[in-house]
Design a protein around this motif. Structure first.
Motif, PDB file in Angstrom:
ATOM      1  N   PHE A 226      31.804  37.909  50.878  1.00  0.00           N
ATOM      2  CA  PHE A 226      31.803  36.521  50.118  1.00  0.00           C
ATOM      3  C   PHE A 226      30.757  36.677  48.454  1.00  0.00           C
ATOM      4  CE2 PHE A 226      29.643  32.846  48.207  1.00  0.00           C
ATOM      5  CZ  PHE A 226      30.366  31.826  48.690  1.00  0.00           C
ATOM      6  N   ALA A 227      30.020  38.251  48.231  1.00  0.00           N
ATOM      7  CA  ALA A 227      29.475  38.562  47.109  1.00  0.00           C
ATOM      8  C   ALA A 227      30.383  38.796  45.899  1.00  0.00           C
ATOM      9  CB  ALA A 227      27.963  39.335  48.048  1.00  0.00           C
ATOM     10  N   ASP A 228      29.703  38.639  44.984  1.00  0.00           N
ATOM     11  CA  ASP A 228      30.385  38.799  44.139  1.00  0.00           C
ATOM     12  C   ASP A 228      29.114  38.787  42.500  1.00  0.00           C
ATOM     13  OD1 ASP A 228      32.182  39.396  42.220  1.00  0.00           O
ATOM     14  OD2 ASP A 228      33.151  37.851  41.406  1.00  0.00           O
ATOM     15  N   PRO A 229      29.165  40.046  42.777  1.00  0.00           N
ATOM     16  CA  PRO A 229      26.795  40.253  41.885  1.00  0.00           C
ATOM     17  C   PRO A 229      27.377  39.882  40.163  1.00  0.00           C
ATOM     18  CG  PRO A 229      27.842  42.117  42.917  1.00  0.00           C
ATOM     19  CD  PRO A 229      29.127  41.449  42.671  1.00  0.00           C
ATOM     20  N   GLY A 230      26.525  38.478  40.554  1.00  0.00           N
ATOM     21  CA  GLY A 230      26.020  38.003  38.865  1.00  0.00           C
ATOM     22  C   GLY A 230      26.617  35.943  39.021  1.00  0.00           C
ATOM     23  N   HIS A 231      28.012  36.632  40.206  1.00  0.00           N
ATOM     24  CA  HIS A 231      28.864  35.105  40.246  1.00  0.00           C
ATOM     25  C   HIS A 231      28.814  34.409  41.504  1.00  0.00           C
ATOM     26  CE1 HIS A 231      31.239  36.442  36.576  1.00  0.00           C
ATOM     27  NE2 HIS A 231      31.181  37.018  36.806  1.00  0.00           N
ATOM     28  N   LYS A 232      28.789  35.131  42.464  1.00  0.00           N
ATOM     29  CA  LYS A 232      27.950  35.183  43.951  1.00  0.00           C
ATOM     30  C   LYS A 232      27.222  35.757  44.612  1.00  0.00           C
ATOM     31  CE  LYS A 232      32.615  34.625  45.761  1.00  0.00           C
ATOM     32  NZ  LYS A 232      33.350  34.569  46.532  1.00  0.00           N
ATOM     33  N   ASP A 233      26.066  35.766  44.356  1.00  0.00           N
ATOM     34  CA  ASP A 233      24.414  36.357  45.056  1.00  0.00           C
ATOM     35  C   ASP A 233      24.695  36.075  46.623  1.00  0.00           C
ATOM     36  OD1 ASP A 233      24.409  38.217  42.688  1.00  0.00           O
ATOM     37  OD2 ASP A 233      24.249  36.495  41.331  1.00  0.00           O
ATOM     38  N   VAL A 234      23.730  36.922  46.908  1.00  0.00           N
ATOM     39  CA  VAL A 234      23.913  36.598  48.628  1.00  0.00           C
ATOM     40  C   VAL A 234      22.792  36.931  49.038  1.00  0.00           C
ATOM     41  CG1 VAL A 234      24.725  36.566  51.041  1.00  0.00           C
ATOM     42  CG2 VAL A 234      26.716  36.381  49.126  1.00  0.00           C
TER      43      VAL A 234
END
Lengths: 461, 125
Positions: A226-234
């Motif tokens: 799921f993680a996409d740094p800066g967009h979807k941070d987990v």
């Protein structure tokens, strides 16, 4: 050992943990669920479409193998504590040899003196004999029949529904081991058993399928994939918690995870998983029901807790889907890297040389791939303005050649040609990796339910 | 603007079919994304993968979830057991779809003519 609850009696809510979402999943999140998840059931889904065919080949080589290779590790990690707490375990780690898997678990339980533990094995998914009697059966989504696959067929496994597992649970099984079962059914079974659900109440079973679908891929609903740094941070991806479903008798449920574990449970993580691989969201068929997820709604009802409502269902399909595994030739592959100034032209030169050499071997050029990892390999002709034609933009690039062949020898030649680039290719090639693999392909057919019977055997520790 | 600014995505596979979900971050952006990210445009975006006669793109809309679901038949070079792709499952395709340029989001957009020209990067303008 005391079982949770008499079959069919109402209980306020059932908490099911997802111990694994695929064959090679992490092990310790399941331990965390057992110790801190307040769960009554732990489900391990570990059987991808093709895994069972590969496992069948392993079973033929060794009749005591052919189940998931992590079975012993997973059981050693959770079973003593599950037995102590009365948590029941359901898994398809039996793969092509549920009986051997059951024997392994029984032996383990005896060695650990888990007295009174009941281990059930569900069989009946192996329908190879029936398939071979029906060469006229048409293959789904492609031309041909079972007969057209000829001698190459190695396995045939039907996707069973929840019946076998439900039967095992009602007979008091603490551990249920299956081979091929429809993934959601691993989760539908405990719900049917505990709440006494009518398996022809399609809306209710559709809700159970929604529980199963959200849970069956483990961390994919708690912040994994799921993680996409800066967009979807987990947060805490190195310590992802696996999901818990808290399900009520009316089929409403919440997805959560152990407090303090890594990851997150949000509407966004749940939406990605709800729609994952379902094709038409209003008609997602599996063995127990045709589920309709098109009206599902999520509400974040607390920290890392999402309430799920609105799943429905329609009558289950008349037939069961069967995966037929068959031998499908070989793949030969080789890779080599180039780096530093002018890496890209050297890599392209390497590809030209390889193409010339491999075509001279008489290998079908239509079944061979020449590409550059870092340029056009994953993105396949979808350059997105990264300036890949500028040789100075790429400090390193990896040549990749792969080909489908009928014979192992031809596949070996492809790999060999890449290997030969060590001394015969452009300057500075390194990091050669080559492989030859036999391909086991999968075709699907439908079998009438009446042709498939599941049966359950028990062992008491 | 790239679709990546407005939406996230997840892709999976079944046989030779790629299954991609696109989900907007903000519900208010859903109508725009629905208008711009059509099945036809996704087909063009992935034209390099969709070469066979059997290939096809279907779209399903789930406005209450801010989601579009794309089902790409024949997109995986025969599927995970046959494919020569480095990414046999097509797991990266969702992210590649987020690389689609959806144009100026503040203007009424003209669908490009079928005679439109590709830029060197394979993106329609």
């Amino acid at each position: 050992m005391v079982t949770l609850q008499a079959s069919g009696s109402e209980r306020s809510a059932l908490r099911i943990g997802s111990g694994a979402g695929f064959a090679d999943d992490r092990i310790e999140p399941a331990v965390q669920l057992v110790e801190h998840g307040d769960i009554q059931y732990l489900v391990f889904e570990c059987l991808a479409e093709r895994s069972v065919a590969l496992a069948e080949l392993e079973r033929r080589r060794d009749p005591d193998r052919g189940y998931n290779p992590w079975l012993a590790d997973r059981m050693a990690a959770v079973l003593p504590e599950c037995a102590r707490r009365g948590i029941r375990v359901i898994t398809n780690m039996g793969a092509a040899n549920p009986r051997a898997a059951g024997a392994l678990v029984t032996e383990f339980a005896r060695a650990r003196e888990l007295r009174g533990l009941s281990v059930a094995v569900v069989t009946g998914d192996d329908v190879l004999d029936r398939i071979l009697e029906r060469p006229d059966l048409p293959l789904l989504e492609r031309e041909g029949t079972v007969g057209s696959l000829g001698e190459r067929v190695v396995s045939a496994h039907a996707y069973l529904g929840c019946e076998g597992i439900t039967h095992a649970l009602s007979a008091g099984a603490d551990v249920v081991i299956t081979g091929r079962v429809a993934d959601p059914s691993l989760y539908i079974a405990p719900l049917v058993h505990e709440f006494g659900w009518d398996t022809s109440n399609w809306n209710l079973i559709g809700k159970g399928a929604c529980v199963g679908h959200l849970m069956e891929c483990g961390a994919q609903v708690t912040g994994g994939y799921f993680a996409d740094p800066g967009h979807k941070d987990v947060p805490g991806l190195a310590d992802l918690g696996f999901p818990i479903a808290e399900v009520h008798g009316d089929g409403t449920f919440r997805i959560s995870k152990v407090e303090g574990s890594g990851g997150q449970v949000t509407t966004a993580t749940c939406t990605e998983q709800l729609l994952y691989e379902v094709h038409d969201p209003s008609a997602y068929p599996s063995a127990d029901v045709v589920a309709d997820f098109s009206q599902v709604r999520f509400d974040e009802s607390g920290h890392d807790t999402v309430l799920v409502r609105g799943a429905r269902g329609r009558r289950r399909p008349d037939d069961l889907k069967v995966s037929v595994g068959y031998r499908d030739g070989f793949t030969g592959e080789g890779q080599i890297s180039y780096a530093g100034p002018n890496a890209l032209p050297r890599a392209r030169l390497a590809l030209e040389i390889l193409r010339e050499r491999i075509e001279k071997q008489g290998i079908d050029p239509g079944a061979t791939r020449y590409e550059l990892i870092g340029v056009d390999s994953v993105s396949r002709g979808l350059g997105l303005g990264t300036g890949t034609d500028d040789p100075d933009r790429l400090n390193e690039v990896r040549v990749r050649v792969a080909g489908r062949t009928d014979s192992a020898d031809q596949a070996r030649r492809i790999a060999h040609e890449v290997s030969a680039m060590w001394l015969n290719g452009p300057a500075g090639g390194g990091g050669v990796v080559c492989s030859v693999t036999e391909r086991i392909a999968i075709a699907s057919v439908f079998l009438p339910r009446s042709d498939v019977t599941s049966s359950v055997t028990f062992a008491e520790v | 603007m790239l679709l990546h600014e407005l939406a996230h995505a997840r892709s999976g596979d079944k046989g030779n079919v790629s299954d991609i979900t696109v989900i907007v971050y903000e519900t208010a952006d859903f109508p725009l994304v629905r208008e711009r990210v059509t099945a036809e445009r996704v087909r063009r975006h992935f034209s390099a993968l969709l070469e066979g006669d059997e290939s096809d793109v279907r779209r399903y809309e789930l406005p209450h979830l801010g989601a579009l679901k794309f089902v790409l038949e024949g997109a995986l070079d025969g599927g995970v057991t046959r494919s020569l792709n480095l990414d046999t499952h097509g797991k990266c395709l969702g992210s590649l779809l987020l690389g689609m340029d959806i144009g100026d989001v503040h203007a009424e957009e003209q669908e490009p003519e079928s005679s439109g020209t590709r830029t060197s990067h394979g993106i329609w303008r």
